[in-house]
Design an enzyme around this catalytic site. Structure first.
Site, PDB file in Angstrom:
ATOM      1  N   SER A 100      22.046   4.724 -32.350  1.00 23.26           N
ATOM      2  CA  SER A 100      23.456   4.439 -32.565  1.00 23.26           C
ATOM      3  C   SER A 100      24.284   5.698 -32.312  1.00 23.26           C
ATOM      4  O   SER A 100      24.258   6.253 -31.218  1.00 23.26           O
ATOM      5  CB  SER A 100      23.642   3.895 -33.987  1.00 23.26           C
ATOM      6  OG  SER A 100      24.961   3.458 -34.206  1.00 23.26           O
ATOM      7  N   MET A 101      25.026   6.201 -33.304  1.00 19.54           N
ATOM      8  CA  MET A 101      25.837   7.392 -33.094  1.00 19.54           C
ATOM      9  C   MET A 101      24.984   8.624 -32.843  1.00 19.54           C
ATOM     10  O   MET A 101      25.450   9.600 -32.259  1.00 19.54           O
ATOM     11  CB  MET A 101      26.756   7.624 -34.284  1.00 19.54           C
ATOM     12  CG  MET A 101      27.883   6.607 -34.403  1.00 19.54           C
ATOM     13  SD  MET A 101      28.848   6.392 -32.877  1.00 19.54           S
ATOM     14  CE  MET A 101      29.698   7.954 -32.774  1.00 19.54           C
ATOM     15  N   GLY A 141      24.967   6.197 -38.042  1.00 20.78           N
ATOM     16  CA  GLY A 141      25.764   6.151 -39.255  1.00 20.78           C
ATOM     17  C   GLY A 141      27.225   5.922 -38.951  1.00 20.78           C
ATOM     18  O   GLY A 141      27.569   5.171 -38.031  1.00 20.78           O
ATOM     19  N   ASP A 161      20.746  -4.246 -29.734  1.00 16.41           N
ATOM     20  CA  ASP A 161      20.003  -3.003 -29.936  1.00 16.41           C
ATOM     21  C   ASP A 161      19.073  -2.794 -28.744  1.00 16.41           C
ATOM     22  O   ASP A 161      18.196  -3.625 -28.487  1.00 16.41           O
ATOM     23  CB  ASP A 161      19.179  -3.063 -31.220  1.00 16.41           C
ATOM     24  CG  ASP A 161      20.047  -3.112 -32.465  1.00 16.41           C
ATOM     25  OD1 ASP A 161      21.269  -2.947 -32.340  1.00 16.41           O
ATOM     26  OD2 ASP A 161      19.503  -3.330 -33.554  1.00 16.41           O
ATOM     27  N   HIS A 221      23.717   0.787 -29.436  1.00 15.14           N
ATOM     28  CA  HIS A 221      24.287  -0.520 -29.745  1.00 15.14           C
ATOM     29  C   HIS A 221      25.760  -0.331 -30.038  1.00 15.14           C
ATOM     30  O   HIS A 221      26.264   0.798 -30.034  1.00 15.14           O
ATOM     31  CB  HIS A 221      23.549  -1.210 -30.898  1.00 15.14           C
ATOM     32  CG  HIS A 221      23.705  -0.554 -32.231  1.00 15.14           C
ATOM     33  ND1 HIS A 221      23.082  -0.993 -33.365  1.00 15.14           N
ATOM     34  CD2 HIS A 221      24.429   0.527 -32.634  1.00 15.14           C
ATOM     35  CE1 HIS A 221      23.399  -0.231 -34.390  1.00 15.14           C
ATOM     36  NE2 HIS A 221      24.207   0.690 -33.981  1.00 15.14           N
TER      37      HIS A 221
END
Length: 205
Positions: A101-102, A72, A176, A126
């Site tokens: 991701s985060m 997010g 990714d 990513h």
């Protein structure tokens, strides 16, 4: 039909009778925190607040952060990461589904040697994608420069936390990249696929 948030009995010290509290509130009291949604400012503020409160309550007892998140907002994720490094108790991170991701950044930010994943969990990294603020066309270049600085800093932190060269991290962040739990361990995002003794004892009741 949805069951809502389950409630469980809990008796505060000194109380004769137990009161009913939602299960997450009960688990927070045992220092088990959950990041199980997309990361935004609201959930970041809640987790940061809990980290600060539990640090004040007892700065010697370690914390456990369970993660099942698609990632997010970058700034909100960095806020959680920074507070994890600031509080005195160690924050153990455990991926229980997906840390993307985060989410993977926060997973890697746990205490080194105390970062884990369930055997069938997945981790993804990513490059950060975020807009700091609404911009007009003329401000886009400024935003891009700031985003590039943030991307470089995140790559540096991944490198520090995983032991991989920054060049490898930067290359992998261009797309990714999904890891199984075993691959995430080899890459250095997590340290173990086993639970700690404390986790196993808690889950057994």
């Amino acid at each position: 039909m949805p069951i809502g948030v389950p409630k469980v009995p809990f008796r505060n010290p000194g109380d004769e009778d137990a009161s009913w509290v939602d299960i997450y509130n009960r688990l927070y009291r045992e220092r088990f925190l959950f990041l199980v949604q997309e990361i935004d400012s609201e959930i970041a503020n809640q987790i940061v607040g809990l980290l600060v409160y539990l640090n004040i309550e007892d700065d010697t007892k370690e914390l456990f952060l369970y993660i099942n998140s698609p990632g997010g907002d970058v700034i909100s994720g960095v806020a959680i990461y920074d507070m994890m490094q600031t509080v005195r108790p160690g924050v153990n991170t455990i991926c229980i589904g997906l840390a993307a991701s985060m989410g993977s950044f926060i997973l890697a930010g746990g205490v080194i040697t105390r970062r884990a994943a369930f055997p069938h969990a997945w981790v993804m990294i990513h490059q950060p994608r975020s807009s700091f603020f609404e911009t007009h066309t003329g401000e886009l270049i400024v935003e891009m420069k700031e985003a590039l600085k943030l991307r470089e800093r995140i790559a540096e932190i991944y490198a520090q936390r995983t032991g991989n060269p920054t060049s490898i991290i930067s290359r992998d962040m261009d797309r990714d990249v999904f890891f199984s739990a075993t691959q995430a361990q080899l890459y250095g995002i997590i340290d173990d696929i086993e639970f700690s003794d404390d986790d196993e004892e808690f889950l057994r009741g």
